[in-house]
Design a protein around this motif. Structure first.
Motif, PDB file in Angstrom:
ATOM      1  N   ASN A   1      -1.042  11.151  -1.408  1.00 33.90           N
ATOM      2  CA  ASN A   1      -0.221  10.946  -2.663  1.00 33.90           C
ATOM      3  C   ASN A   1       1.201  11.047  -2.726  1.00 33.90           C
ATOM      4  N   ILE A   2       1.693   9.648  -2.069  1.00 38.71           N
ATOM      5  CA  ILE A   2       3.005   9.668  -1.700  1.00 38.71           C
ATOM      6  C   ILE A   2       4.110   9.867  -3.016  1.00 38.71           C
ATOM      7  N   LYS A   3       3.479   9.427  -3.875  1.00 39.11           N
ATOM      8  CA  LYS A   3       4.440   9.685  -5.272  1.00 39.11           C
ATOM      9  C   LYS A   3       4.603  11.236  -5.642  1.00 39.11           C
ATOM     10  N   MET A   4       3.539  11.990  -5.114  1.00 35.57           N
ATOM     11  CA  MET A   4       3.895  13.239  -5.625  1.00 35.57           C
ATOM     12  C   MET A   4       4.118  14.029  -4.158  1.00 35.57           C
ATOM     13  N   THR A  30       6.091  -1.131   9.387  1.00 32.21           N
ATOM     14  CA  THR A  30       6.206  -2.660   9.601  1.00 32.21           C
ATOM     15  C   THR A  30       5.875  -3.200   8.309  1.00 32.21           C
ATOM     16  N   ALA A  31       6.262  -4.712   8.053  1.00 32.82           N
ATOM     17  CA  ALA A  31       5.945  -5.401   6.817  1.00 32.82           C
ATOM     18  C   ALA A  31       4.309  -5.877   6.772  1.00 32.82           C
ATOM     19  N   GLY A  32       3.725  -5.484   5.543  1.00 31.98           N
ATOM     20  CA  GLY A  32       2.671  -5.900   5.377  1.00 31.98           C
ATOM     21  C   GLY A  32       2.276  -7.229   5.288  1.00 31.98           C
ATOM     22  N   GLN A  33       3.249  -8.144   4.825  1.00 29.87           N
ATOM     23  CA  GLN A  33       2.973  -9.620   4.310  1.00 29.87           C
ATOM     24  C   GLN A  33       2.539 -10.283   5.625  1.00 29.87           C
ATOM     25  N   GLU A  34       1.530 -11.202   5.365  1.00 25.39           N
ATOM     26  CA  GLU A  34       0.974 -11.994   6.501  1.00 25.39           C
ATOM     27  C   GLU A  34       2.129 -12.728   7.006  1.00 25.39           C
ATOM     28  N   HIS A  80       9.617  -5.215  -0.565  1.00 22.57           N
ATOM     29  CA  HIS A  80       8.993  -5.578   0.375  1.00 22.57           C
ATOM     30  C   HIS A  80       9.872  -5.497   1.719  1.00 22.57           C
ATOM     31  N   THR A  81       8.925  -4.884   2.681  1.00 21.42           N
ATOM     32  CA  THR A  81       9.672  -4.740   3.823  1.00 21.42           C
ATOM     33  C   THR A  81       9.949  -6.056   4.508  1.00 21.42           C
ATOM     34  N   ILE A  82      11.040  -6.516   5.260  1.00 20.29           N
ATOM     35  CA  ILE A  82      11.288  -7.854   5.943  1.00 20.29           C
ATOM     36  C   ILE A  82      11.008  -7.148   7.330  1.00 20.29           C
ATOM     37  N   ALA A 127      -3.349   8.538  -4.586  1.00 21.40           N
ATOM     38  CA  ALA A 127      -4.517   9.350  -4.840  1.00 21.40           C
ATOM     39  C   ALA A 127      -4.288   9.997  -6.604  1.00 21.40           C
ATOM     40  N   ASP A 128      -2.925   9.495  -6.996  1.00 18.96           N
ATOM     41  CA  ASP A 128      -2.635   9.829  -8.230  1.00 18.96           C
ATOM     42  C   ASP A 128      -3.246   8.795  -9.273  1.00 18.96           C
ATOM     43  N   LEU A 129      -3.665   7.805  -8.901  1.00 19.34           N
ATOM     44  CA  LEU A 129      -4.272   6.860  -9.604  1.00 19.34           C
ATOM     45  C   LEU A 129      -5.617   6.740  -9.527  1.00 19.34           C
ATOM     46  N   LYS A 141      11.990  11.918  -0.832  1.00 21.72           N
ATOM     47  CA  LYS A 141      12.155  11.289  -2.112  1.00 21.72           C
ATOM     48  C   LYS A 141      11.386  10.163  -2.241  1.00 21.72           C
ATOM     49  N   PHE A 142      10.623   9.975  -3.472  1.00 19.80           N
ATOM     50  CA  PHE A 142       9.738   8.849  -3.662  1.00 19.80           C
ATOM     51  C   PHE A 142      10.720   7.815  -4.215  1.00 19.80           C
ATOM     52  N   MET A 143      10.318   6.397  -3.723  1.00 22.12           N
ATOM     53  CA  MET A 143      11.249   5.385  -4.030  1.00 22.12           C
ATOM     54  C   MET A 143      10.284   4.413  -4.999  1.00 22.12           C
ATOM     55  N   ALA A 144      10.441   4.606  -6.152  1.00 20.48           N
ATOM     56  CA  ALA A 144       9.839   3.939  -7.308  1.00 20.48           C
ATOM     57  C   ALA A 144       9.565   2.272  -7.074  1.00 20.48           C
ATOM     58  N   VAL A 174       0.871  -1.106  -0.051  1.00 19.10           N
ATOM     59  CA  VAL A 174      -0.046  -0.019  -0.062  1.00 19.10           C
ATOM     60  C   VAL A 174       0.867   1.281  -0.065  1.00 19.10           C
ATOM     61  N   GLY A 175       2.070   1.058   0.297  1.00 18.56           N
ATOM     62  CA  GLY A 175       2.994   2.248   0.329  1.00 18.56           C
ATOM     63  C   GLY A 175       3.691   2.684   1.354  1.00 18.56           C
ATOM     64  N   LYS A 176       3.660   1.838   2.526  1.00 15.16           N
ATOM     65  CA  LYS A 176       3.959   2.239   3.868  1.00 15.16           C
ATOM     66  C   LYS A 176       5.320   2.741   3.801  1.00 15.16           C
ATOM     67  N   SER A 177       6.261   1.737   3.164  1.00 16.43           N
ATOM     68  CA  SER A 177       7.670   2.269   3.018  1.00 16.43           C
ATOM     69  C   SER A 177       7.994   3.356   2.501  1.00 16.43           C
ATOM     70  N   CYS A 178       7.241   3.731   1.585  1.00 14.62           N
ATOM     71  CA  CYS A 178       7.372   4.789   0.470  1.00 14.62           C
ATOM     72  C   CYS A 178       6.992   6.129   1.523  1.00 14.62           C
ATOM     73  N   LEU A 179       5.816   5.601   2.204  1.00  8.76           N
ATOM     74  CA  LEU A 179       5.478   6.916   3.179  1.00  8.76           C
ATOM     75  C   LEU A 179       6.641   7.253   3.971  1.00  8.76           C
TER      76      LEU A 179
HETATM   77  N1  LIG Z   1       1.374   5.331  -8.075  1.00 12.89           N
HETATM   78  C1  LIG Z   1       1.488   5.250  -6.971  1.00 12.89           C
HETATM   79  N2  LIG Z   1       2.317   4.275  -6.400  1.00 12.89           N
HETATM   80  C2  LIG Z   1       2.918   4.369  -5.072  1.00 12.89           C
HETATM   81  C3  LIG Z   1       2.687   5.509  -4.153  1.00 12.89           C
HETATM   82  N3  LIG Z   1       2.942   5.065  -2.802  1.00 12.89           N
HETATM   83  C4  LIG Z   1       3.660   4.065  -3.277  1.00 12.89           C
HETATM   84  N4  LIG Z   1       3.433   3.424  -4.337  1.00 12.89           N
HETATM   85  C5  LIG Z   1       4.236   2.339  -5.080  1.00 12.89           C
HETATM   86  O1  LIG Z   1       3.586   1.282  -4.312  1.00 12.89           O
HETATM   87  C6  LIG Z   1       4.452  -0.079  -4.250  1.00 12.89           C
HETATM   88  C7  LIG Z   1       4.697  -0.671  -2.960  1.00 12.89           C
HETATM   89  O2  LIG Z   1       5.063   0.497  -1.993  1.00 12.89           O
HETATM   90  P1  LIG Z   1       5.741   0.013  -0.549  1.00 12.89           P
HETATM   91  O3  LIG Z   1       6.111   1.174   0.312  1.00 12.89           O
HETATM   92  O4  LIG Z   1       6.965  -0.786  -0.773  1.00 12.89           O
HETATM   93  O5  LIG Z   1       4.544  -0.716   0.093  1.00 12.89           O
HETATM   94  P2  LIG Z   1       4.550  -1.264   1.621  1.00 12.89           P
HETATM   95  O6  LIG Z   1       3.205  -0.984   2.161  1.00 12.89           O
HETATM   96  O7  LIG Z   1       5.897  -0.774   2.515  1.00 12.89           O
HETATM   97  O8  LIG Z   1       4.727  -2.919   1.442  1.00 12.89           O
HETATM   98  P3  LIG Z   1       5.215  -4.001   2.503  1.00 12.89           P
HETATM   99  O9  LIG Z   1       6.567  -3.527   2.915  1.00 12.89           O
HETATM  100  O10 LIG Z   1       5.349  -5.118   1.598  1.00 12.89           O
HETATM  101  O11 LIG Z   1       4.210  -3.953   3.543  1.00 12.89           O
HETATM  102  C8  LIG Z   1       5.899   0.568  -4.745  1.00 12.89           C
HETATM  103  O12 LIG Z   1       6.134   0.011  -5.914  1.00 12.89           O
HETATM  104  C9  LIG Z   1       5.631   2.280  -4.735  1.00 12.89           C
HETATM  105  O13 LIG Z   1       6.301   2.587  -5.723  1.00 12.89           O
HETATM  106  C10 LIG Z   1       1.556   6.461  -4.902  1.00 12.89           C
HETATM  107  O14 LIG Z   1       1.181   7.459  -4.003  1.00 12.89           O
HETATM  108  N5  LIG Z   1       1.251   6.384  -6.031  1.00 12.89           N
END
Ligand SMILES: Nc1nc2c(ncn2[C@@H]2O[C@H](COP(=O)(O)OP(=O)(O)OP(=O)(O)O)[C@@H](O)[C@H]2O)c(=O)[nH]1
Ligand SMILES: [Mg+2]
Lengths: 215, 662
Positions: A154-157, A67-71, A42-44, A126-128, A35-38, A22-27
């Motif tokens: 919208n973490i991407k932006m 935290t890791a989202g994987q079950e 997956h988080t361990i 939110a960008d999608l 910075k946005f990590m494209a 869902v983007g937790k690590s990106c957040l």
């Molecule tokens: N389009 C879009 N993609 C996003 C956004 N935020 C995150 N992503 C993408 O979503 C994917 C998963 O993001 P992660 O941050 O690794 O997700 P996570 O929740 O940490 O996943 P786990 O570590 O497995 O629990 C990545 O490929 C990101 O590039 C966003 O705001 N927009």
């Protein structure tokens, strides 16, 4: 960073929870590194980051556990809820299943944190907009019914990322101000420190020191 | 000139001119003809040019208004009187002028006197100052020289003496009694200055100012030592106060560490002091989390979950992970400006020291859990959890041999050891009391139980938090620990059975193992091996089934004889039991088989757990039967064997048989 980064009056501990991807690590990364990590692996287990913010003129250090989202990590990550002052609960607006799982995340958060833990609901990606699978209104209603904030992020932006962390901090700070959060209690998720003076006069008497019991 | 002449002509009419001329003429007497000369002169006179004359005449006309004799007689007197009056007036006026001039002359004289006086005085003054100027010039050059010396002295002092006022107080405090140390920004300025002087003074030692150099050096060394000692004492007591869960490192303390790195021993002692204070704080926090929990009891104390071993151990380790991360942050704050080599190492070392205190309470608790033998699966999960945290925590403290890591590793090994010894115990019990296979030739209950256990272990392994490669090694060990004894048990158990029963039982048991393993990763090798074993037993069953059919329809003896028949034995038709009558009777049986081949299956085949396996056996055994018929058919059709009308004896071609059976 140049101005004494360790001068802060509080430490707030946060956790970020929600389904995998869902983007937790990106957040976390967006918040701490701006910075946005494209492609983020997956988080361990859990990862960890810090940043200092300011609320009502007070410097607050956020210690954030992603935290890791994987079950399969669920058993491990549950142990990190303990003592969190804030919980950011994230779902992905383009995947309904991540929204449907919120109640299970919420149950964990309620059971494993303390009653004052501030919970914020975050709808990410939110960008999608074209792929949206969960409406803002229903999520907002879910948040209201469960006494939390709802934020569209919208973490991407980098949109609203700061707000997510700030909103939680403001509410925690408010809880401290009106006394509903007891700072003396262990594991409140908040540590307070009166700003230390620029040096201290000391007596020759050593400070009384509590020895930890070695059991 | 013509006009002039014209004007002159008119003049003689004037009596005045004549009269005047008369007068003049009267006083001089020309020699030859005075009159004519006079006349000539008069005639030649250009009156218009003679301005004086014109003026005189104009003046005359003002008072000579009445031309009469008397007036003419008196004219001369009149003129003279007039002239006299004018002259008198003139004299009067000049008298005044003369008086004025006289007064001016007096003033000028006075001024001249004055100037003379001043000149004299200036001269005198000049003579007097001459001396002074010489003196001043001398003094000026002297003053310049002195100034330069002063500058040199100043430079010397500013380089070698800690003079500025704001730091002077610090010097005083260096030398004050031990207990009243106040460390501030100025202290470090002073210390820096002393250090600098100590360095700079080395230059002096190379000049002829060695005595001063040595003296200053000694003084600075003394000041430095005093300062470092004071700073160390201060930092030490400051560290001792850092016993709150939160740990605010003041900027001054950070600066103190920077300064102390010049004295490695004091630097290390301070770090030790910090480590000791934090160590007891972490222990206290850990015990609180274990026994007191959060505010109002939420989150609940960790020990409340001691009945749930996985959660209990997981919560403790997660708490320690977070505490370790926080302590590392504190140390990074403390040492963030330290430039000495090996800061990262010393941070890891001190974090190791800090977390050392919790090792005993942690170890005691985890050991309790492990020794209580919560069951193989739980033990296995705990062992994986410990491995995971070993990995996670080493990410923070590095791979240095910290006690925390060692403890976690020890616990990991212990849980693994007990897990494997539990598994081995379980499997060795299998061999102790080998049961006979059940009547349905299915897997024994011991096999089912053990496979269930294996499945649980592998499942927890599958969802394990440990990275893939680390899992694989475990896997091999678990599999050989469980599977090999299981296979032995099955073989022993089947050893007293008939061939078909044995093969059926083995295929069923192996099949169970295979389906269990197929759900998990890293089992390919084992699966392959199981498949080989299954195939070996399948061959047995196929042959058994084929000979079962051939025996039942009476083709077995005929087929064997055909196979073993040699030409020198003569025609087949003449062999016993191979006559056309017997063959015909056999064909009746064979036809019955062809109409319902399923009625002629070995009873064991119905016990096979896998429908595909059963099908495969039926298909391949049927092929064998067809091949046998084909050989018999070929022999009967061969004229050498002297069957009469062979198409009547075996009325079905092998091809027909094959079609009917497939
Ligand atoms: N389009 C879009 N993609 C996003 C956004 N935020 C995150 N992503 C993408 O979503 C994917 C998963 O993001 P992660 O941050 O690794 O997700 P996570 O929740 O940490 O996943 P786990 O570590 O497995 O629990 C990545 O490929 C990101 O590039 C966003 O705001 N927009
Ligand atoms: Mg992640």
């Amino acid at each position: 960073m140049a101005t004494a980064p360790y001068n802060y009056s509080y430490i707030f501990k946060y956790i970020i929870i929600g389904d995998m991807g869902v983007g937790k690590s990106c957040l976390l990364h967006q918040f701490t590194e701006k910075k946005f990590m494209a492609d983020c692996p997956h988080t361990i287990g859990v990862e960890f980051g810090t940043r200092i913010i300011e609320v009502s003129g007070q410097k607050i250090k956020l210690q954030i556990w992603d935290t890791a989202g994987q079950e399969r990590f669920r058993a491990v990550t549950r142990s990190y809820y303990r003592g969190a002052a804030g919980a950011l609960m994230v779902y992905d607006i383009t995947r309904r299943s991540t929204y449907n799982h919120l109640s299970s995340w919420l149950t964990d958060a309620r059971n494993l944190t303390n009653p004052n833990t501030v919970i914020i609901l975050i709808g990410n990606k939110a960008d999608l907009e074209a792929q949206r699978d969960v409406t803002y209104e229903e999520a907002k209603q879910f948040a209201e019914e469960n006494g939390g904030f709802m934020l569209k992020v919208n973490i991407k932006m980098g949109e609203n990322v700061e707000d997510a962390f700030l909103e939680a901090a403001k509410k925690i700070y408010q809880n401290i101000q009106d006394g509903s959060l007891d700072l003396n209690a262990a594991e409140s998720g908040v540590q307070h420190k009166p700003s230390a003076p620029q040096g201290g006069r000391l007596t020759s008497e050593p400070q009384p020191q509590r020895e930890g019991c070695g059991c | 000139m013509a006009e002039g002449t014209g004007e002159v002509v008119a003049v003689p009419a004037s009596g005045a001119a004549n009269g005047l001329n008369n007068g003049i003429g009267g006083t001089s007497t020309p020699s030859n003809n005075p009159l004519s000369r006079k006349l000539h002169k008069i005639l030649e006179t250009r009156l218009d040019n003679d301005k004086e004359m014109l003026e005189a005449l104009k003046a005359l006309s003002t008072f000579f208004v009445e031309n009469s004799l008397r007036t003419r007689r008196n004219l001369r007197g009149d003129i003279e009187r007039r002239s006299l009056a004018i002259n008198e007036e003139f004299v009067g006026i000049f008298k005044e002028v003369k008086e004025e001039l006289k007064s001016i002359s007096e003033d000028v004289q006075a001024m001249s006197n004055c100037c003379q006086d001043m000149t004299n005085r200036l001269q005198a003054a000049k003579e007097q100052t001459q001396d002074l100027i010489v003196k001043t010039t001398k003094l000026q050059s002297e003053s310049q020289r002195v100034e330069i010396r002063a500058q040199v002295a100043d430079a010397f002092l500013s380089k070698f003496q800690p003079i500025p006022n704001y730091i002077h107080n610090q010097y005083m405090s260096f030398l004050k009694p031990k207990n009243a140390v106040f460390i501030s920004e100025d202290f470090f300025k002073a210390l820096g200055r002393v250090k600098q002087i100590h360095n700079d003074v080395k230059v002096l030692l190379r000049t002829n100012q060695q005595t001063a150099g040595l003296e200053i050096m000694e003084q600075m060394a003394l000041l430095q030592e005093t300062a470092y000692e004071r700073l160390y004492r201060w930092a030490q007591s400051e560290c001792r106060t850092l016993t709150q869960e939160s740990c605010d490192i003041s900027p001054v303390l950070t600066q103190a560490m920077v300064a102390l790195q010049d004295r490695p021993v004091l630097y290390k002692y301070t770090l030790d002091e910090f480590g000791t204070a934090r160590r007891s704080t972490v222990v206290r926090g850990f015990i609180d989390a274990l026994t007191r929990g959060g505010p109002g009891g939420t989150p609940r104390p960790i020990e409340m979950h001691s009945h749930d071993p996985l959660r209990y151990v997981g919560d403790m380790l997660a708490w320690l992970h977070q505490a370790t991360a926080s302590e590392k942050e504190h140390l990074e704050a403390l040492l963030k400006h330290v430039t000495a080599q090996g800061v990262e190492e010393s941070i890891q070392e001190v974090v190791g020291h800090i977390t050392e205190g919790v090792c005993r309470p942690l170890k005691v608790r985890i050991e309790q859990v492990i020794v209580a033998e919560p069951g193989a699966v739980l033990l296995y999960k705990i062992s994986n959890l410990l491995k995971f945290y070993h990995h996670t925590v080493s990410g923070i403290v590095g791979n240095s041999a910290t006690t925390l890591l060692t403890t976690v590793e020890e616990m990991h090994l212990l849980s693994k050891k007990i897990f494997f010894s539990g598994l081995s115990l379980h499997t060795s019990k299998l061999m102790d009391k080998v049961e006979l296979p059940p009547p349905d030739l299915g897997p024994s209950s011991a096999l089912n139980q053990t496979l269930m256990l294996l499945r649980e272990v592998l499942a927890s392994h599958d969802s394990s938090v440990v990275p893939l490669d680390a899992r694989q090694a475990d896997f091999v060990q678990v599999l050989s620990c469980v599977l090999d004894p299981l296979l032995q048990m099955c073989t022993v158990s089947a050893s007293n059975l008939g061939t078909a029963d044995m093969a059926t039982f083995m295929v069923n048991s192996l099949y169970m193992m295979k389906t269990t393993l197929a759900l998990f990763e890293f089992t390919d090798k084992r699966l392959e091996m199981l498949q080989f074993q299954i195939e070996a037993h399948l061959d047995t069953l196929i042959n058994e089934q084929a000979s079962y059919v051939l025996t039942r329809i009476g083709l077995s003896y005929i087929y064997n004889t055909v196979q073993q028949h040699k030409p020198e034995q003569g025609a087949l038709a003449n062999m016993p039991n191979l006559d056309s009558v017997t063959l015909k009777a056999t064909m009746v049986q064979f036809d019955r088989y062809l109409s319902a081949p399923d009625n002629m299956l070995m009873p064991q085949l119905n016990f096979l757990l896998s429908a595909t396996v059963k099908e495969q056996i039926v298909r391949q055994s049927t092929e064998l039967v067809c091949r046998a018929y084909g050989e018999v058919y070929a022999a009967v059709m061969n004229p050498i064997n002297e069957y009469k009308d062979p198409e009547n004896i075996l009325h079905r071609s092998p091809h027909q048989v094959q079609t009917l059976l497939s």
